[in-house]
Design a protein around this motif. Structure first.
Motif, PDB file in Angstrom:
ATOM      1  N   VAL A   1     -32.165  17.774  19.846  1.00  0.00           N
ATOM      2  CA  VAL A   1     -31.492  16.497  19.596  1.00  0.00           C
ATOM      3  C   VAL A   1     -32.472  15.548  18.930  1.00  0.00           C
ATOM      4  N   GLY A   2     -31.934  14.639  18.127  1.00  0.00           N
ATOM      5  CA  GLY A   2     -32.807  13.667  17.500  1.00  0.00           C
ATOM      6  C   GLY A   2     -32.046  12.665  16.669  1.00  0.00           C
ATOM      7  N   VAL A   3     -32.737  11.618  16.293  1.00  0.00           N
ATOM      8  CA  VAL A   3     -32.195  10.596  15.408  1.00  0.00           C
ATOM      9  C   VAL A   3     -33.267  10.254  14.379  1.00  0.00           C
ATOM     10  N   SER A   4     -32.844   9.648  13.304  1.00  0.00           N
ATOM     11  CA  SER A   4     -33.806   9.125  12.345  1.00  0.00           C
ATOM     12  C   SER A   4     -34.375   7.810  12.879  1.00  0.00           C
ATOM     13  N   LEU A   5     -35.583   7.486  12.452  1.00  0.00           N
ATOM     14  CA  LEU A   5     -36.173   6.196  12.815  1.00  0.00           C
ATOM     15  C   LEU A   5     -36.294   5.396  11.522  1.00  0.00           C
ATOM     16  N   ASP A   6     -35.200   4.718  11.210  1.00  0.00           N
ATOM     17  CA  ASP A   6     -35.134   3.994   9.932  1.00  0.00           C
ATOM     18  C   ASP A   6     -35.844   2.653   9.971  1.00  0.00           C
TER      19      ASP A   6
END
Length: 298
Positions: free
Chosen positions: A45-50
């Motif tokens: 699992v993960g998300v971008s760090l914008d």
């Protein structure tokens, strides 16, 4: 202790301002359900760090959100809802979310002739992402089969012909003698080589897909190849398997073309790539072929 007083290091400003494509966790143990079957899985699992100024994400929020998958079937819709939850918990930080599920699906497969049956494990990965509002989901399946080399089969037949000519130099031959020769070990002096092979199938699904076509893809692949590896067998099944191999002589190029033709006719698929690996029994290396149709890199 007052929880509010605990330090939140991830909320600090990064010393180096730099957005990141992906931040998260890999290999999280998770029970899931696919088609009503409860399985042990691993999740990435993960998300971008914008927000490049933010030092980190809130990984515990992603971990805890995975609990929603424990009590419902894994579907494209359930994966999308979870990705939306990831982004909601990282509002202002992330524009993209990712979820990969790795599992082995167990299917009971019948023998070719007898009434026996046994379980086969099929490695499966389901990968979904929600990026700038666009949802993308794909499925990967490994299907194992046997492949008999056409070149080796032709060379073996030539040696058998040569041996036949030596053992029966005259044209007047009794059929009983030929049958005995064919059933012995002195006449059939060569056999073609076969290898256990793997088809790596990767498909992209339409955004409106309601479920994962796991069983359908496996059935179609095994029917197209004709030589899927077996589970429990009797001698009659082993003989039928030998016949199937003899009637389905395949280079890796032949196998991947069969699969390409089959999946191109499947309306449930938006696109696909197919890679076959023949683990050579003659060479120390493998033979590989790959083909794609309407494949879009997410």
């Amino acid at each position: 202790m007052n929880v509010a007083s605990l330090p939140d290091i991830a909320a600090q400003v990064s010393r180096q301002v730099q957005p990141l494509d992906w931040v998260g966790m890999c290999g999280i143990a998770l029970p899931i359900r696919i088609g009503g079957q409860r399985l042990s899985a691993k999740a990435d699992v993960g998300v971008s760090l914008d927000d490049g100024a933010a030092r980190g994400i809130h990984m515990s929020r992603l971990y805890l959100a995975l609990e929603t998958l424990e009590n419902e079937d894994l579907t494209p819709a359930s994966m999308r809802r979870l990705l939306e939850c990831f982004l909601e918990s990282h509002e202002g930080l992330s524009n993209s979310a990712y979820l990969n599920i790795h599992v082995e699906s167990l299917l009971k497969r019948p023998a070719l002739v007898s009434a026996l049956a046994g379980w086969k494990a099929y490695p499966i990965s389901i990968c979904a992402q929600l990026k700038n509002g666009m949802f993308h989901v794909e499925q990967k399946i490994d299907v194992r089969y046997s492949s008999t080399c056409p070149c080796s089969a032709a060379l073996a037949r030539q040696l058998i012909q040569q041996q036949f000519a030596e053992d029966f130099p005259t044209h007047l031959i009794e059929s009983a003698a030929v049958l005995e020769w064919l059933g012995g070990t002195e006449g059939i002096v060569a056999t073609p080589h076969s290898q256990r092979s793997t088809a790596q199938i990767r498909v992209q699904l339409h955004e409106c897909a309601e479920e994962f076509p796991t069983r359908q893809l496996i059935d179609q692949a095994e029917a197209a190849l004709g030589t899927a590896v077996q589970t429990a067998v009797k001698r009659a099944d082993e003989q039928a398997f030998a016949l199937a191999n003899g009637q389905n002589l395949m280079f890796c190029e032949d196998a991947v073309r069969r699969l390409h033709h089959t999946f191109k006719r499947n309306p449930a698929l938006k696109g696909f790539t197919v890679k076959v690996i023949h683990a050579e029994s003659l060479h120390a290396h493998d033979a590989v072929a790959q083909s794609a149709w309407n494949w879009l890199n997410a």
